[in-house]
Design an enzyme around this catalytic site. Structure first.
Site, PDB file in Angstrom:
ATOM      1  NE  ARG A 240      -1.631  -1.971   3.272  1.00 26.56           N
ATOM      2  CZ  ARG A 240      -1.376  -3.273   3.109  1.00 26.56           C
ATOM      3  NH1 ARG A 240      -2.073  -3.973   2.259  1.00 26.56           N
ATOM      4  NH2 ARG A 240      -0.433  -3.870   3.803  1.00 26.56           N
ATOM      5  CB  THR A 241       3.582   2.471   2.196  1.00 26.36           C
ATOM      6  OG1 THR A 241       2.802   2.249   3.374  1.00 26.36           O
ATOM      7  CG2 THR A 241       4.370   3.761   2.358  1.00 26.36           C
TER       8      THR A 241
ATOM      9  NE  ARG B 297       7.084  -0.434   4.653  1.00 29.06           N
ATOM     10  CZ  ARG B 297       5.881   0.019   4.984  1.00 29.06           C
ATOM     11  NH1 ARG B 297       5.474   1.199   4.518  1.00 29.06           N
ATOM     12  NH2 ARG B 297       5.081  -0.662   5.758  1.00 29.06           N
TER      13      ARG B 297
ATOM     14  CG  HIS C  92       3.696   4.457   8.365  1.00 30.21           C
ATOM     15  ND1 HIS C  92       3.789   5.328   7.297  1.00 30.21           N
ATOM     16  CD2 HIS C  92       3.340   3.254   7.833  1.00 30.21           C
ATOM     17  CE1 HIS C  92       3.502   4.678   6.180  1.00 30.21           C
ATOM     18  NE2 HIS C  92       3.227   3.423   6.473  1.00 30.21           N
TER      19      HIS C  92
END
Length: 293
Positions: A67-68, A117, A145
């Site tokens: 998703r990110t 990330r 996050h």
């Protein structure tokens, strides 16, 4: 912008997040009005704006993400950036190159932004100290996050019209969750009342130092909540089992039909994903009309 990681020892303005000012395009009292421009443009399919035209963005994802990573890529495309996707498995990191040297090599190729990330807490802050390029935190270990918290705030604002004064319950694995830390920081800054709930091994009372309430009684935690934000169990970060079994966790802390009946009829159900259906939330609830997952 040098980094999106928090430095809590610094006293920040009430309308800042992760060390940077929250844009306030509409003069909103809770400081998330910048989303209005995003809201106006996202309805037009494939619409692009030239905000990052001529800029190069490297997505340096050392930790797996769906998703990110896709969210960042879509945002970068819609802002007209040139995008480079970095895969750790096919890089010199596999040959023993350090993160610092890898990032400096990318910067030498004229990267303007590095979206990182990483499984190590503090990795974005480390890179921000050694690079001139702007570093954006897309999640670092169990630390932060920030962009997920911004999305959560935008979603609540979109559905509730405000954040200040709302009661937000975060239920689940708080200890190992980077989303929980960013959400706590964000929502307390914007005037919400934050309650944390879960097993005592995963929700220690030390979190009260961040300005929120801690309880281990799930029925009490959700009864008056305007927002119920569920978090999955972070097995990949736990060094040992923090509770006897998933079945026991689901029985004691999972959001099922009986517990949902105790909540306010307009309470929003949220989850940053990925969802473990049947563990922290029943499948029917995840797909119900009150869910914004």
């Amino acid at each position: 912008m040098k980094s999106c990681s928090n430095e809590r020892e610094t006293k920040l303005d009430p309308k800042t997040f992760a060390g940077h000012r929250i844009p306030d395009a509409r003069g909103d009292s809770d400081g998330v009005g910048y989303g209005a421009r995003f809201q106006s443009s996202r309805g037009a399919r494939h619409q692009k704006v030239p905000a990052l035209r001529g800029k190069t963005v490297v997505n340096l994802f050392i930790e797996p993400s769906t998703r990110t990573r896709i969210s960042f890529e879509l945002s970068e495309q819609r802002l007209s950036a040139d995008i480079i996707n970095f895969t750790a498995e096919a890089s010199s990191l596999k040959k023993g190159e350090t993160l610092k040297d890898t990032a400096r090599n990318l910067e030498a190729l004229n990267a303007d932004f590095i979206v990182i990330r990483h499984s190590a807490s503090g990795a974005p802050h480390f890179l921000a100290r050694v690079l001139n390029a702007s570093v954006i935190n897309a999640g670092d270990g169990a630390h932060e996050h920030p962009t997920q918290a911004l999305l959560d705030a935008f979603t609540i604002r979109e559905r509730k019209g405000r954040i200040q004064g709302l009661k937000v319950t975060i239920l689940g694995d708080i200890l190992y969750s980077r989303v929980a830390r960013s959400d706590i920081w964000m929502f307390t800054k914007l005037g919400a009342e934050v309650t944390l709930c879960g097993p005592s091994t995963l929700v220690p009372r030390t979190f009260e130092r961040m300005g929120c309430r801690v309880t281990h009684n799930v029925e009490e935690a959700i009864a008056e909540a305007d927002i119920i934000n569920l978090l999955r169990i972070q097995h990949e970060r736990q060094r040992k089992s923090m509770f006897p079994s998933l079945n026991e966790y689901s029985s004691l802390f999972g959001l099922n039909a009986a517990r949902l009946a105790l909540t306010k009829p307009d309470a929003l159900i949220m989850h940053p994903g990925p969802i473990n259906r049947g563990v922290e939330i029943d499948s029917d609830i995840a797909d119900c009309s009150r869910s914004v997952i």
